[in-house]
Design a protein around this motif. Structure first.
Motif, short mmCIF file in Angstrom:
data_model
loop_
_atom_site.label_atom_id
_atom_site.label_comp_id
_atom_site.label_asym_id
_atom_site.label_seq_id
_atom_site.Cartn_x
_atom_site.Cartn_y
_atom_site.Cartn_z
N CYS A 198 14.30 -0.84 12.53
CA CYS A 198 14.60 0.60 12.52
C CYS A 198 14.13 1.28 11.23
N LEU A 199 13.85 0.51 10.19
CA LEU A 199 13.31 0.97 8.90
C LEU A 199 14.34 1.62 8.00
N TRP A 207 11.10 10.86 8.87
CA TRP A 207 10.40 11.20 10.11
C TRP A 207 9.82 9.97 10.80
N MET A 208 9.95 8.83 10.16
CA MET A 208 9.50 7.58 10.76
C MET A 208 10.72 6.68 10.92
N PHE A 231 0.85 -1.18 0.00
CA PHE A 231 0.00 0.00 0.00
C PHE A 231 0.89 1.24 0.00
N ARG A 232 0.66 2.12 -0.94
CA ARG A 232 1.54 3.26 -1.18
C ARG A 232 1.72 4.14 0.07
N LEU A 233 0.66 4.35 0.79
CA LEU A 233 0.74 5.22 1.97
C LEU A 233 1.65 4.62 3.03
N ILE A 234 1.51 3.33 3.27
CA ILE A 234 2.35 2.67 4.28
C ILE A 234 3.81 2.67 3.85
N ARG A 235 4.05 2.38 2.57
CA ARG A 235 5.43 2.39 2.09
C ARG A 235 6.04 3.78 2.20
N ALA A 236 5.28 4.79 1.84
CA ALA A 236 5.78 6.17 1.93
C ALA A 236 6.10 6.54 3.38
#
Length: 493
Positions: free
Chosen positions: A256-257, A46-47, A35-40
């Protein structure tokens, strides 16, 4: 059922697809990052920084409240209630069993060492990190130090949960230690090998329903720079010293992403998956080990001792764990240590020896049997702590309303709940909820126990016979905790 072995004495993997409880394909994955929003969100710098900033702010309040609270009653202290009630329960109910090591993603403890090493918090630089940047000693790259430190921490649980200043000392020491270690050793060495919380999170995250993994092997092979490991202008190289294009277990992934930010091909995924998928992983890169086995033993032992000391009806145990007398406190330390480090492993070893004997397999090393079957205790142990956490939140959760309105005990009433009375919730159902939790996780332990047995013993007949003693010890442990949580509680009524 035919099986093919990897090599020599290595475990054998069945050719047919494994299914959880015979129903769910263990290879099934649902990628949230499709899902584009989650990936973004995960690719944004900031995340998780916003979560880190929020938790750092909360821990400042926790530390101040714990310091000001001194030796006052713990149930009316913001620091005590937030850390040992709310945080612990969220960890055991949601964060670990569902989202693996998601707490590490937002943990404020290493924020200052990260800041020092990187010379910045938000943007990314390519300069050499500050500090000595030494590598952690190879012989200590395991859970043994975390095992010892976590057990030592539990020696003082009778003080930490009722004396705010004791919690201030512990939390302040952990934050300071994380910073000092970060001055000497590279990246998140403290989190990987020293943090007491990290050890049990890593162990139980193998059961979790979420993971971060690479998607396409071929893309990773073709990408020679390996920016997920070394970093680039969009993100830092993996702070947890993992190779995101290779690892297969949650154990040491701090979520940690950074790999989402540094991969130029969007080849990293955040997946939902069947519970316990990592329990079957045993590779050269991520082998099953005695350090993790002992962590499982220690966590079970601590759960027994904590129940006796905090939720059980035996007053003398409460006196020992709370240090009413010096001799009693030292006796508690000795008994606690021997019980967790020696007695439980010895009992489990006996059943593993019986397993090898009954299986009829003379080729499989006893160490492999012992280490492999120890992972059956991960679902059971997590169930024990879920059940224990019911005993924390239901009787004591109402105190959170009071401390939220008056965090420093200064007579505030910020939310209008400062005078809310102590109100236990659903405690009449507490034994039943604990019993249900134990039985649910017992079923998972049995299911994975049989799967592990088929990997330990190449011959199917040996595997079925060899699992019988393990089934017996899992059942005995379950009945022990059912008696502790349900029998003693119901008898009091």
């Amino acid at each position: 059922m035919s099986e093919t072995c990897k090599n020599g004495n290595a475990p054998c993997k069945p050719e047919r697809k494994e299914r959880l409880l015979g129903l769910i394909d263990l290879d099934a994955r649902f990628e949230l990052t499709q899902f584009r929003l989650i990936r973004a969100l995960l690719k944004s710098r900031w995340m998780p920084l916003l979560l880190l900033f929020f938790n750092t702010f909360m821990f400042v309040i926790i530390l101040v409240a714990a310091l000001l609270g001194g030796y006052s009653a713990g149930n009316y202290n913001f620091g005590i209630m937030l850390v040992w009630i709310l945080w612990w329960v969220l960890l055991m109910f949601v964060l670990v069993p569902v989202f693996a090591r998601a707490w590490c993603l937002m943990c404020p403890f290493p924020i200052f060492s990260d800041w020092f090493q990187r010379k910045r918090l938000i943007d990314v630089g390519q300069e050499k990190p500050w500090g000595l940047n030494r590598r952690w000693p190879k012989w200590l790259k395991n859970m043994w130090l975390m095992n010892v430190l976590f057990l030592v921490t539990t020696y003082f649980s009778g003080f930490l949960t009722v004396r705010p200043f004791a919690s201030f000392v512990l939390l302040g020491s952990v934050i300071l230690a994380a910073f000092i270690v970060g001055l000497v050793y590279e990246k998140r060495s403290f989190c990987l090998y020293l943090c007491p919380v990290s050890g049990f999170q890593g162990l139980y995250s193998q059961f979790a329903a979420a993971e971060i993994r690479h998607k396409d092997d071929e893309i990773c092979k073709a990408h020679k720079k390996k920016t997920c490991f070394i970093g680039n202008e969009k993100g830092h190289g993996c702070p947890w010293l993992l190779m995101p294009f290779k690892f297969e277990k949650n154990t040491y992934c701090g979520m940690c992403l950074e790999c989402f930010k540094t991969c130029p091909y969007d080849n990293m995924a955040f997946n939902l998956r069947p519970f316990g998928a990592d329990l079957l992983v045993d590779s050269k890169l991520e082998p099953k080990g005695l350090d993790e086995a002992w962590k499982a033993f220690i966590m079970l032992g601590i759960a027994v001792v904590f129940y006796l000391g905090f939720q059980g009806p035996w007053g003398f145990m409460k006196d020992m764990i709370r240090g009413t007398t010096l001799s009693g406190f030292f006796s508690y330390i000795v008994i606690h240590t021997v019980f967790c480090f020696a007695f439980i492993p010895a009992v489990f070893f006996l059943f593993c020896w019986l397993s090898k004997l009954i299986s009829g397999d003379r080729e499989v090393p006893l160490k492999q049997v012992f280490t492999g079957f120890a992972y059956t205790l991960i679902p059971l142990g997590l169930g024990v702590w879920v059940a224990f956490s019911f005993g924390i939140i239901l009787p004591n959760g109402s105190y959170l309303l009071h401390i939220a309105s008056d965090p420093f005990s200064w007579g505030w009433n910020l939310l209008g709940t400062a005078n809310f009375p102590w109100t236990p919730v659903l405690t009449q159902y507490l034994p039943h909820l604990q019993g249900i939790a134990m039985l649910v996780f017992y079923v998972f332990s049995i299911d994975y126990g049989m799967k592990l047995s088929r990997r330990i013993y190449p011959n199917p007949a040996h595997a079925h016979r060899g699992f019988l003693p393990i089934l017996a010890v899992l059942t005995a442990l379950t009945f022990l905790f059912l008696w502790l949580y349900m029998g003693s509680a119901l008898s009091e009524k």
